[in-house]
Design an enzyme around this catalytic site. Sequence first.
Site, PDB file in Angstrom:
ATOM      1  N   ARG A 153     121.136  14.041  10.351  1.00 49.59           N
ATOM      2  CA  ARG A 153     120.969  15.044  11.403  1.00 49.59           C
ATOM      3  C   ARG A 153     121.009  14.391  12.778  1.00 49.59           C
ATOM      4  NH1 ARG A 153     116.098  19.063  10.663  1.00 49.59           N
ATOM      5  NH2 ARG A 153     117.250  20.163  12.285  1.00 49.59           N
ATOM      6  N   CYS A 197     111.377  16.038  16.762  1.00 48.18           N
ATOM      7  CA  CYS A 197     112.077  16.247  15.492  1.00 48.18           C
ATOM      8  C   CYS A 197     112.929  17.494  15.685  1.00 48.18           C
ATOM      9  CB  CYS A 197     111.081  16.376  14.341  1.00 48.18           C
ATOM     10  SG  CYS A 197     109.822  17.659  14.584  1.00 48.18           S
TER      11      CYS A 197
END
Length: 281
Positions: free
Chosen positions: A182, A237
């Site tokens: 990611r 995050c």
Amino acid sequence: MNSSFIQPDDLLNSIDFDYVKIIDCRYNLEDKSKGLRLYKNSHIQKAIFFDLEEDVSGPTQQNGIGGRHPLPSKEKWEKTLSEHGIRNEDHIIIYDSGELAYAARCSWLFQFYGHKKVQILVGGFTSWKEKGFPVTDQMERTKVSTYQAEPRLEWIVTMDEVKEISNGEKEGILLDSRAEDRYKGIVEPMDRIPGHIKGAVNVPWMLAVKDGTLDEPDNLKKLFRDIPKNQQIVVYCGSGVTAIPNVYALASIGYNNVRLYPGSYSDWVSDYSNEVEKNES
């Protein structure tokens, strides 16, 4: 913001004290109702269920501003805790299924709003059951209390502060806690665009966790060896949940200037003018 952990045996020995309050915050990002189903099926005696989206987050805003799991307001947090009969002097013990991320988010939130006695159950509900300790399907009945929160705003940063670091206008390290694929922009299952905040470095949160608790200090020091201690570290995050294990891990090995970007990447990409980098190789 140092984390504190409690072993299942120690919780068992203290569970009957009135001041011990237990929070079940099991959750699954792919199946958002799973945590409540698990709780209703079986949970630790006295446990109160806190849902990540309903209790441990505030309402999401239009166009993703604030991120997918924004912090609840002071008023909302006070209302939630008061309705569950939680008092400022209570000893809070929190567990998830054992992955640590959800318990860590809930624990950090208690601390952010000024609660003094907060611990995470090592290994979560999985460890509790493996030891053969008692569980129940009975809901805990609580009396209403009056909880007073005192937010520690110095623990968090805004999008504007992140922009200053990303643009080189202010010193600091942006630490992306998501999985490497990611971060590199190879996949993005949740947010508008793949990639990471310009200038951020990557230390996946899972690498800081072992057996439902933080890894050993020597291993954590190796993991974060390229992160300088003399600068502000801003941890993010996808939505301000899985960043928390890294926040705790850094604090546990002597990093004293660690802050959370609560909205994280999902907030960052809500502003189309913000720069996103990819590293797909």
